[in-house]
Motif scaffolding. Structure first.
Motif, PDB file in Angstrom:
ATOM      1  N   VAL A 151       0.800  -1.237   0.000  1.00  0.00           N
ATOM      2  CA  VAL A 151       0.000   0.000   0.000  1.00  0.00           C
ATOM      3  C   VAL A 151       0.832   1.287   0.000  1.00  0.00           C
ATOM      4  N   PRO A 152       1.799   1.431  -0.909  1.00  0.00           N
ATOM      5  CA  PRO A 152       2.563   2.682  -0.958  1.00  0.00           C
ATOM      6  C   PRO A 152       1.690   3.911  -1.215  1.00  0.00           C
ATOM      7  N   GLY A 153       0.563   3.720  -1.907  1.00  0.00           N
ATOM      8  CA  GLY A 153      -0.345   4.833  -2.141  1.00  0.00           C
ATOM      9  C   GLY A 153      -1.012   5.331  -0.876  1.00  0.00           C
ATOM     10  N   ARG A 154      -1.126   4.471   0.127  1.00  0.00           N
ATOM     11  CA  ARG A 154      -1.645   4.901   1.429  1.00  0.00           C
ATOM     12  C   ARG A 154      -0.554   5.632   2.205  1.00  0.00           C
ATOM     13  N   LEU A 155       0.668   5.145   2.090  1.00  0.00           N
ATOM     14  CA  LEU A 155       1.779   5.718   2.832  1.00  0.00           C
ATOM     15  C   LEU A 155       2.258   7.035   2.221  1.00  0.00           C
ATOM     16  N   HIS A 156       2.103   7.168   0.914  1.00  0.00           N
ATOM     17  CA  HIS A 156       2.542   8.369   0.192  1.00  0.00           C
ATOM     18  C   HIS A 156       1.413   8.734  -0.779  1.00  0.00           C
ATOM     19  N   PRO A 157       0.334   9.359  -0.281  1.00  0.00           N
ATOM     20  CA  PRO A 157      -0.905   9.521  -1.048  1.00  0.00           C
ATOM     21  C   PRO A 157      -0.777  10.239  -2.385  1.00  0.00           C
ATOM     22  N   GLU A 158       0.251  11.046  -2.575  1.00  0.00           N
ATOM     23  CA  GLU A 158       0.362  11.745  -3.857  1.00  0.00           C
ATOM     24  C   GLU A 158       0.513  10.766  -5.023  1.00  0.00           C
ATOM     25  N   LEU A 159       0.961   9.535  -4.750  1.00  0.00           N
ATOM     26  CA  LEU A 159       1.079   8.532  -5.805  1.00  0.00           C
ATOM     27  C   LEU A 159      -0.256   8.253  -6.489  1.00  0.00           C
ATOM     28  N   LEU A 160      -1.333   8.338  -5.739  1.00  0.00           N
ATOM     29  CA  LEU A 160      -2.646   7.959  -6.262  1.00  0.00           C
ATOM     30  C   LEU A 160      -3.102   8.853  -7.415  1.00  0.00           C
ATOM     31  N   ALA A 161      -2.619  10.075  -7.448  1.00  0.00           N
ATOM     32  CA  ALA A 161      -3.018  11.015  -8.497  1.00  0.00           C
ATOM     33  C   ALA A 161      -2.012  11.080  -9.640  1.00  0.00           C
ATOM     34  N   LYS A 162      -0.952  10.291  -9.543  1.00  0.00           N
ATOM     35  CA  LYS A 162       0.100  10.314 -10.550  1.00  0.00           C
ATOM     36  C   LYS A 162      -0.235   9.365 -11.711  1.00  0.00           C
ATOM     37  N   PRO A 163       0.509   9.462 -12.827  1.00  0.00           N
ATOM     38  CA  PRO A 163       0.151   8.734 -14.051  1.00  0.00           C
ATOM     39  C   PRO A 163       0.039   7.220 -13.915  1.00  0.00           C
ATOM     40  N   ALA A 164       0.903   6.570 -13.143  1.00  0.00           N
ATOM     41  CA  ALA A 164       0.857   5.104 -13.073  1.00  0.00           C
ATOM     42  C   ALA A 164      -0.495   4.612 -12.576  1.00  0.00           C
TER      43      ALA A 164
END
Length: 245
Positions: free
Chosen positions: A69-82
């Motif tokens: 769950v890196p997107g939970r730990l570093h939420p900005e990932l969720l809005a990024k292109p991947a």
């Protein structure tokens, strides 16, 4: 805007996996490499969500680092292109009700030569009435045979879930499989291979002097995610073996 031809959709349905090249640009990859290193170096604390999939006892160097769950730990990932593009891919392949279930980072450290054993992702999951699920494996570094690219057994998703056992000290699950039956998928950085929940896959160990970093996003229907959560399943590292087809 992502586009997937009918021919590629049929390939995915029949073989259980699909390669999409250049999902991320070289500039976008630089962002993910920087964030990835921040996780590996503990600049972003992953706490109990971090483990060594090799199953090895405590040691100075993790062989196969998994961070859930890196997107939970570093939420900005969720809005990024991947995340945004793989969500679009999941919906094109399996329906508009697909949503992010969980994500993870898996890194193979240099000169560790620890394979990820043959397995089906569905063996980790509880049984759900709607089996639609897709995992998107994005190469952050060039993925080769020598550093641990993915191998898939085409058509294996059409059968039952094989019996799985756990490796070593809380390591990855494993089942029977062979390279002789598989397709080797080498990828350039930013390219992606997508597979279904029951597609049999594995990777060799990393024998090179460089890391083999991958970002994986996993999608299933929103209703099934809600059902999982109601049963206490959030994919943060608790391993359960499901042997039901």
């Amino acid at each position: 805007m992502i586009s997937i031809s009918e021919e590629k959709k049929r390939f995915f349905e029949e073989k259980g996996y699909l390669v999409l090249e250049n999902l991320l640009s070289p500039e976008e990859i630089k962002y993910y490499q920087k964030v990835y290193d921040a996780f590996l170096n503990n600049e972003i604390d992953s706490g109990d969500f971090r483990s060594d999939l090799s199953g090895s006892e405590v040691q100075a160097v993790e062989k196969i680092t998994q961070i859930m769950v890196p997107g939970r730990l570093h939420p900005e990932l969720l809005a990024k292109p991947a995340h945004q593009r793989t969500l679009e891919v999941a919906r094109l392949l399996l329906g508009e009700d697909m949503a992010l279930d969980f994500d993870m980072l898996i890194n193979k450290a240099p000169h560790t030569n620890a394979p990820t054993p043959w397995h089906q992702d569905a063996a980790y999951w509880i049984d759900l009435p709607d089996k639609r699920a897709v995992s998107c494996w994005i190469a952050i570094d060039k993925a080769t045979k020598e550093n641990g690219c993915m191998w898939y057994v085409p058509g294996s998703h059409l059968g039952a879930i094989k019996p799985h056992v756990q490796t070593g000290n809380k390591g990855a699950l494993k089942c029977d499989g062979s390279e002789a039956d598989g397709d080797c998928i080498e990828l350039e950085p930013g390219s992606c291979v997508i597979h279904q929940g029951k597609t049999l896959h594995y990777s060799r160990g990393n024998t090179t002097s460089l890391h083999r970093r991958a970002l994986i996003t996993n999608y299933r229907p929103e209703a099934m995610i809600a059902l999982e959560r109601s049963k206490g399943v959030d994919h943060t590292g608790l391993r359960k073996v499901n042997t039901e087809s």
